[in-house]
Structures are given as C-alpha cells and as structure tokens.
Design an enzyme around this catalytic site. Structure first.
Site, PDB file in Angstrom:
ATOM      1  N   ARG A 170       0.829  -1.204   0.000  1.00 56.47           N
ATOM      2  CA  ARG A 170       0.000   0.000   0.000  1.00 56.47           C
ATOM      3  C   ARG A 170       0.869   1.262   0.000  1.00 56.47           C
ATOM      4  NH1 ARG A 170      -3.110   2.610   4.494  1.00 56.47           N
ATOM      5  NH2 ARG A 170      -4.851   3.746   3.528  1.00 56.47           N
ATOM      6  N   HIS A 224       0.429   4.365  -2.554  1.00 53.24           N
ATOM      7  CA  HIS A 224       0.151   5.718  -2.082  1.00 53.24           C
ATOM      8  C   HIS A 224       1.282   6.679  -2.436  1.00 53.24           C
ATOM      9  CE1 HIS A 224      -3.434   5.299   0.823  1.00 53.24           C
ATOM     10  NE2 HIS A 224      -3.444   4.282  -0.028  1.00 53.24           N
ATOM     11  N   ASP A 230       8.142   8.894  -6.073  1.00 55.41           N
ATOM     12  CA  ASP A 230       9.314   9.693  -5.722  1.00 55.41           C
ATOM     13  C   ASP A 230       9.614   9.692  -4.223  1.00 55.41           C
ATOM     14  OD1 ASP A 230       7.208  11.188  -4.766  1.00 55.41           O
ATOM     15  OD2 ASP A 230       7.914  13.107  -5.577  1.00 55.41           O
ATOM     16  N   SER A 256       7.910  10.746  -1.883  1.00 53.24           N
ATOM     17  CA  SER A 256       7.402  11.927  -1.174  1.00 53.24           C
ATOM     18  C   SER A 256       6.534  11.529   0.009  1.00 53.24           C
ATOM     19  CB  SER A 256       6.629  12.836  -2.128  1.00 53.24           C
ATOM     20  OG  SER A 256       5.580  12.130  -2.776  1.00 53.24           O
ATOM     21  N   ASN A 285      -3.607   8.717   4.800  1.00 54.86           N
ATOM     22  CA  ASN A 285      -2.409   7.979   5.201  1.00 54.86           C
ATOM     23  C   ASN A 285      -2.205   7.852   6.707  1.00 54.86           C
ATOM     24  OD1 ASN A 285      -1.636   7.615   2.501  1.00 54.86           O
ATOM     25  ND2 ASN A 285      -0.563   9.573   2.445  1.00 54.86           N
ATOM     26  N   HIS A 296      -6.533  -5.649  -2.108  1.00 52.75           N
ATOM     27  CA  HIS A 296      -7.371  -5.627  -0.907  1.00 52.75           C
ATOM     28  C   HIS A 296      -7.586  -7.028  -0.333  1.00 52.75           C
ATOM     29  CE1 HIS A 296      -9.401  -1.472  -1.804  1.00 52.75           C
ATOM     30  NE2 HIS A 296      -8.107  -1.394  -1.584  1.00 52.75           N
TER      31      HIS A 296
END
Length: 357
Positions: free
Chosen positions: A70, A74, A82, A84, A103, A203
């Site tokens: 996950r 995300h 990247d 981030s 998150n 999932h």
C-alpha cells in the site's frame, strides 16, 4: 559587482534548472531511464539488502507486507513514485502526505524502509533512492504473501516536496464510485480500467480502520446495510465498530487475510467487499466481467497484478539528474537548489545513480 560573463552564466544555469524541472514534472507511465539491474554496477547488493530488511520485518509481523504494498501505491499516486510519502517535513511548509487523512494513521511500513535504507547506505552511500527501495520492498512483500515474483525496473530519484492536500485529491477514497475510480483517479495516472480492477485485488491482504466503512453499516446511530453488503457481514462490522472513531481494525479479506490470492474477487459476489468502492466493481458491467474472470483464474490475476505493479511503478518518475538521492528517507538533503528539483553532480558510470551532494 560580478563580471558580466559570470552573471550570464548564472542566468543560463537558472534557465537550465527551470527546463530540467519542467522535464521532471512531465507525466510518464513508461521511462527508458528505468531499467532492471540499474544498480548492478553501483550497488550490486541493493535489492538483496532490501529483501533482507523486508523478510526480517515480515518474520516479526506478517501484516507489514500489506502495508508496504500500500505504501508503494500511495507514493506513486501522489507526485509520482518519488518517495514523497516518506517525508516528515515539507520544506515549503504545510502538512505532508504522510500526515494527510488517507495515510494517517493507517499507512505503515515506514520503519522497514528506514531499516533497508540504513543497510543500503552502509554498503553504498548516496547511491540508491528511497523511491526505488519502496518499489523493491513492495515487490518483496508480494513475493512473501503471494509467491509472486517480478523484476523491478529501477533508477527513480527522490522528490523534495510532500503536500497533504495532493494526497486528498489523488488517492482514491473508499467511497469512490466506479466512474470516479476509472475516469479520475486511475485514468489520470495513465492506468486502464483493467489495471484498476487488477490492482484492487491487493485488498485481499491488510486491514482497515472503522472510518473507511462506517457509513456502510451505520446512518448516525441507526443500523443500516449498504447496497451490495451481506447482512450478516454488516452485523459483524457494526459490532466491531459502534462508532466511526473506534480504533479497531478488520481484515479486508476475512477468509485469507494474510495471503495475496484471488479470494477478493470471490468475496465480492458474496457481498463481502469491505468498501463501497469494492462493491462498485460489481456495479459496472465491464469491471464485473473482470471480477468474474479473475475469481476463476488466480494464475492469470497474479500475472496481471505483477504487470500492473511494474506499470504503476513508472508513474511520473524523476530520473537522471532530476530529484535527489536522499541520505535519510524522511527528510530532503540540505541543498541551496530549488525544492522541486536538485541537479546534483555529474552522471556516474552508465547505469549508476547520480549521488546527491
């Protein structure tokens, strides 16, 4: 006063940096700069070191594998792949992706990435990006939970901006409709409807907090059963989550919660898709046909899933002299250059990473 020639060189340098920024921010789903074996010369043990860190974490807590899969998703869906999502501070100020509602507190696996990065830095300082480590860790997690292996093209660079608002706008929420999923969240990333249905199969592992499905079983204080939800399953969820803020979690796949298999697709016709967005795969005829197909053929789904993970891993990547190689995955490297892009050093040997200064 600086000589005119020196001033011109500075202006030209700024122009080159701006042009590089523009190139770095172009959307891309495939990139010749990413390739399998990218670190073969510059850090030959990189993937093995990441694999060891993931395996050690998995031995302590098997649930971390779903978190790492996950985490890759995300990361890639916000500003591209990247890393981030790992940043704990945004140099430009404001909330980071990591702290945004989609998150926090549900995203996990950060400590595994930190452990892998520490091992890689000890062997090959300033060589392997955090973005690539996330991609490797997700692949290793797929292998551990589903016995599915695939090669990861590498060469990503790390970004320097993390914006919580962008996480809200780019990550598909659990209440998204079929049309929103296909036409907005996935199409914007150059992923097809089939890619979306395939990746939704993730999932089959992991857990969810009550807030993500609360409105399917409660309307305020009144018990309800949302369309497409099995009443008995709804009753179980309602008992687990008497309030939206209850900090309990439930497996997204109640039958085989720790195994990456095709059981997710078998559960949907039984009314056991946990999220509203899961049930939406049944509402759309094209998506439902894919659900039926993957429910009947696990081998095909696993191959498609591996392919889709590789494709997702190319979303809006920074490569070459764009971005940086973070020394600490949680913070950007100290730099006097633009927060969007760091043009660091000169290219090393062909296939090697560019080390950040």
């Amino acid at each position: 006063m600086a000589p005119r020639g020196s001033y011109c060189r500075r202006v030209m340098g700024v122009a080159v940096a701006v042009a590089a920024c523009a190139l770095c921010l172009l959307p891309a789903t495939t990139s010749g700069a990413l390739r399998v074996g990218f670190y073969q010369s510059s850090c030959p043990n990189a993937e093995a070191l990441v694999r060891q860190a993931v395996a050690a974490a998995f031995a302590r807590d098997a649930g971390v594998a779903a978190g790492l899969i996950r985490l890759h998703f995300h990361d890639c869906f916000v500003r591209g792949c990247d890393a981030s999502v790992l940043l704990t501070k945004n140099p430009a100020g404001g909330q980071t992706e990591r702290d945004a509602t989609p998150n926090n507190p549900s995203l996990r696996g950060f400590e595994v990435i930190d452990a892998a990065k520490a091992a890689v830095e000890a062997a090959c300082p300033r060589t392997v990006s955090c973005a690539d480590i996330i991609a490797f860790a997700a692949r290793d997690s797929v292998k551990l939970t589903g016995n599915v292996d695939y090669q990861v093209p590498a060469g990503r660079r790390d970004g320097s901006v993390s914006n919580g608002t962008e996480a809200l706008h780019n990550l598909p929420p659990p209440n998204a409709t079929a049309q929103q999923l296909a036409d907005t969240f996935f199409a914007n990333k150059f992923l097809t409807l089939e890619d979306m249905v395939v990746l939704s199969g993730a999932h089959t592992v992991g857990r969810s907090f009550c807030a993500s499905f609360f409105n399917r079983v409660w309307n305020g204080n009144t018990p309800i059963v949302d369309a497409g939800l099995d009443p008995a399953y709804a009753a179980q969820l309602r008992a687990l989550c008497p309030t939206r803020d209850t900090l309990a979690t439930t497996p997204m796949d109640p039958d085989t919660p720790a195994t990456l298999d095709n059981n997710y697709y078998k559960l949907l016709p039984q009314g056991k898709g946990l999220f509203f967005s899961d049930n939406q795969l049944r509402v759309n005829a094209t998506m439902n046909a894919l659900v039926t197909r993957f429910a009947a053929n696990e081998a095909e789904w696993k191959q498609r899933f591996a392919d889709a993970m590789v494709k997702m891993g190319h979303i809006e990547v920074q490569t070459g002299r764009c971005g940086q190689i973070r020394v600490n995955c949680n913070v950007v490297n100290p730099s006097t250059s633009s927060p969007e892009v760091e043009l660091a050093g000169e290219d090393q040997e062909t296939g090697g990473a560019v080390a950040a200064s």
